[in-house]
Design a protein around this motif. Structure first.
Motif, PDB file in Angstrom:
ATOM      1  N   LYS A  95       0.822  -1.216   0.000  1.00 11.23           N
ATOM      2  CA  LYS A  95       0.000   0.000   0.000  1.00 11.23           C
ATOM      3  C   LYS A  95       0.852   1.260   0.000  1.00 11.23           C
ATOM      4  CE  LYS A  95      -4.060  -1.942   2.318  1.00 11.23           C
ATOM      5  NZ  LYS A  95      -4.896  -1.929   3.545  1.00 11.23           N
ATOM      6  N   SER A  96       2.103   1.177   0.459  1.00 13.61           N
ATOM      7  CA  SER A  96       2.928   2.381   0.546  1.00 13.61           C
ATOM      8  C   SER A  96       3.794   2.596  -0.696  1.00 13.61           C
ATOM      9  CB  SER A  96       3.803   2.340   1.800  1.00 13.61           C
ATOM     10  OG  SER A  96       4.651   1.217   1.797  1.00 13.61           O
ATOM     11  N   LEU A  97       3.699   1.700  -1.672  1.00 16.31           N
ATOM     12  CA  LEU A  97       4.391   1.892  -2.950  1.00 16.31           C
ATOM     13  C   LEU A  97       3.357   2.165  -4.042  1.00 16.31           C
ATOM     14  CD1 LEU A  97       6.972  -1.058  -2.742  1.00 16.31           C
ATOM     15  CD2 LEU A  97       7.529   1.381  -2.690  1.00 16.31           C
ATOM     16  N   ASN A  98       3.663   3.115  -4.917  1.00 14.36           N
ATOM     17  CA  ASN A  98       2.758   3.455  -6.014  1.00 14.36           C
ATOM     18  C   ASN A  98       2.750   2.305  -7.025  1.00 14.36           C
ATOM     19  OD1 ASN A  98       1.483   4.524  -8.324  1.00 14.36           O
ATOM     20  ND2 ASN A  98       2.180   6.588  -7.860  1.00 14.36           N
ATOM     21  N   PRO A  99       1.596   1.637  -7.242  1.00 12.68           N
ATOM     22  CA  PRO A  99       1.578   0.476  -8.138  1.00 12.68           C
ATOM     23  C   PRO A  99       1.848   0.826  -9.597  1.00 12.68           C
ATOM     24  CG  PRO A  99      -0.656   1.089  -7.492  1.00 12.68           C
ATOM     25  CD  PRO A  99       0.264   1.928  -6.669  1.00 12.68           C
ATOM     26  N   ARG A 100       1.741   2.118  -9.946  1.00 18.28           N
ATOM     27  CA  ARG A 100       1.938   2.523 -11.346  1.00 18.28           C
ATOM     28  C   ARG A 100       3.346   3.036 -11.621  1.00 18.28           C
ATOM     29  NH1 ARG A 100      -3.602   4.738 -13.888  1.00 18.28           N
ATOM     30  NH2 ARG A 100      -5.049   3.383 -12.765  1.00 18.28           N
ATOM     31  N   ARG A 101       4.172   3.031 -10.589  1.00 24.18           N
ATOM     32  CA  ARG A 101       5.564   3.450 -10.760  1.00 24.18           C
ATOM     33  C   ARG A 101       6.489   2.265 -10.531  1.00 24.18           C
ATOM     34  NH1 ARG A 101       7.300   9.235  -9.010  1.00 24.18           N
ATOM     35  NH2 ARG A 101       5.593  10.495  -9.788  1.00 24.18           N
ATOM     36  N   THR A 102       7.582   2.241 -11.261  1.00 23.77           N
ATOM     37  CA  THR A 102       8.580   1.219 -10.984  1.00 23.77           C
ATOM     38  C   THR A 102       9.178   1.493  -9.611  1.00 23.77           C
ATOM     39  OG1 THR A 102      10.439   2.454 -11.925  1.00 23.77           O
ATOM     40  CG2 THR A 102       9.140   1.073 -13.441  1.00 23.77           C
TER      41      THR A 102
END
Length: 537
Positions: free
Chosen positions: A377-384
């Motif tokens: 949840k703390s990482l942007n799923p649309r960014r590498t």
């Protein structure tokens, strides 16, 4: 409570196939086991071992496009589940087989009163029941799961209940129709130790009054030691060992089981040297409160932080422990000024944080980084993951080239290959994602890291790896940590000193060795008594 009655559930030679071109691949391979009445069977193993796939197979909830039962037999009270059609499965789910999920807040309808949600199960499966009988049954179930004031509780919405109360509601829903089999998928992972102990005790007490069997999926071997009648150990989709808990936990035969047991954190007494340097963080009399009820017009307020004081020195790790609602996460948010305190002082490297200007606050937040419980949840799923790591340094003036080179070095530092920087979060395991979050925090070269339940969602072997990583990185880079956790075993492994919080106050603090060997406050003693798996200590 092990019985000799005929098994409720019989799984034989179960194979679950992964959709793939060419040769067959299996998520579950040749698994066989039984669950008997009034018996708790614990299914354990690391993430990816096949535990949840096995549970989904029993409920026939596999995503057909990705996973399917290839062969084998699943008998529920003598009925072959693998051949049941959709109509029959609807009749069985919730009626003869029920599930208790890990996160009750996502399992419950947020805009529906909890009493109505329990009643809904009865209305769907027993349409002949009158409203009066349904209301009586709902009240009886709430008493059964030991909820206070069932009449008032039935009118509450999920967000108004504590985590333990929500989990009891989900258990009440599972028990509503007296199912033969209850599948409990990590039912205590997100709960603090005292609530966890209450829920586990509740499961055992319920089986004294009901004929159900329980298949409990867990990665916590302390939980297994406390409640299991039988233990099944899975690895890479295969059953590697099974038997009575005394044998599995005390004399495991398979190397994988031995590795899992070795990774279980023990209550340790760390010896520390006195830190005579000036405090990096100095908190005095910090106060914060909320309206007693969301949207309430009255002036009544709930105190979240009550004149709290603490200090943290350079390179020091201070643990913050306590039950849910004790103020641990509120403290973290207040220190970062995500929540505005009402009084007190917070000084960091001599700067007054609560009086800091916008520019000073930006510099402060570069020096203080946070690692959250759920890395997905703390990482942007649309960014590498590479983009996520370099975003902060670039924002603070580094060139993309400099930040990218530093990101590669950080990936090596946390035990990952720099070549994976171009991948997305969903392509990593939970433990790998947490390592990426650690690398992202370190990219800002912080003096202080606040870790809020950073390992509680990880299985024991990955948890041990991340704790070892924290320790080695701290020694190498000399950052300080405020380590928030509800697991006292974890706190004892990594923290130099520990703060025990209750209702916004610090009730006890000191070196971990002192607190664990000779706790002074009754609340600290209660937390220690609630640690699951004393048999593993």
């Amino acid at each position: 409570m092990q019985e000799t009655h005929e098994a409720i559930l019989q799984v034989r030679n179960l194979h679950v196939c992964i959709a793939a071109e060419g040769s067959k691949k299996y998520a579950v391979k040749d698994v066989s086991f039984d669950v008997r009445p009034q018996e708790i069977v614990c299914l354990v193993g690391e993430s990816g071992s096949g535990k949840s796939v096995t549970a989904s197979s029993l409920m026939r909830l596999l995503p057909g496009e990705a996973l399917s039962i290839d062969s084998g037999s699943i008998l529920l009270e003598g009925e072959e589940i693998t051949r049941a059609n959709a109509e029959r499965l609807r009749a069985l789910r919730g009626n003869r087989i029920a599930m208790v999920f890990q996160e009750p807040l996502t399992a419950l309808n947020p805009v529906m009163r909890v009493g109505d949600q329990i009643a809904e199960v009865l209305r769907i499966h027993k349409p002949q029941m009158s409203d009066v009988d349904i209301a009586k049954r709902v009240q009886a179930l709430m008493v059964d799961v030991q909820l206070p004031d069932p009449v008032a509780m039935a009118q509450a919405f999920p967000f108004q209940l504590s985590g333990g109360q929500r989990q009891r509601i989900v258990i009440a829903m599972a028990l509503a129709l007296e199912p033969a089999l209850i599948i409990a998928d990590e039912p205590t992972t997100a709960l603090d130790v005292t609530t966890q102990a209450q829920i586990l005790r509740l499961f055992k007490e319920l089986l004294d009054r009901h004929r159900s069997g329980v298949l409990m999926i867990t990665h916590d071997l302390g939980v297994v030691a406390d409640v299991a009648d039988q233990v099944i150990v899975m690895r890479n989709g295969e059953l590697v060992e099974q038997g009575l808990p005394g044998k599995i936990l005390r004399a495991p035969e398979h190397p994988y089981t031995q590795m899992l047991l070795a990774a279980v954190p023990k209550l340790l007494s760390r010896s520390i040297q006195e830190n005579k340097a000036d405090p990096l963080l100095d908190v005095q009399g910090l106060r914060l409160s909320y309206p007693a009820r969301p949207g309430a017009t009255s002036k009544a307020r709930t105190v979240a932080l009550d004149s709290l004081s603490l200090t943290l020195g350079p390179g020091e790790v201070v643990g913050v422990v306590g039950e849910s609602g004790s103020g641990k996460s509120t403290l973290a948010r207040a220190l970062l000024r995500f929540e505005e305190a009402e009084g007190g002082t917070v000084r960091f490297e001599g700067m007054s944080v609560l009086e800091a200007s916008r520019a000073e606050l930006a510099r402060y937040r570069k020096r203080v980084q946070m690692i959250f419980q759920d890395p997905y949840k703390s990482l942007n799923p649309r960014r590498t993951v590479g983009q996520s790591i370099i975003e902060g340094p670039v924002q603070y003036g580094a060139s993309v080239k400099q930040a990218s080179e530093a990101a590669g070095e950080l990936m090596r530092l946390v035990g990952l290959d720099p070549s994976v920087l171009n991948r997305y979060p969903h392509e990593f395991s939970g433990g790998q994602r947490q390592r990426i979050c650690i690398a992202r925090a370190l990219a800002m070269e912080p003096a202080l890291i606040i870790a809020d339940e950073a390992v509680s969602a990880l299985d024991v072997s990955v948890q041990a790896q991340v704790l070892d990583l924290f320790e080695s990185l701290r020694k190498k880079l000399n950052f300080s940590m405020l380590f928030i956790t509800h697991d006292l075993r974890v706190a004892s492994n990594i923290c130099d000193s520990i703060i025990v919080m209750r209702k916004g106050q610090i009730v006890e603090q000191g070196p971990g060795a002192q607190l664990f060997a000779n706790p002074q406050h009754a609340y600290t003693k209660a937390l220690l008594d609630s640690v699951p798996g004393h048999a593993l200590a």
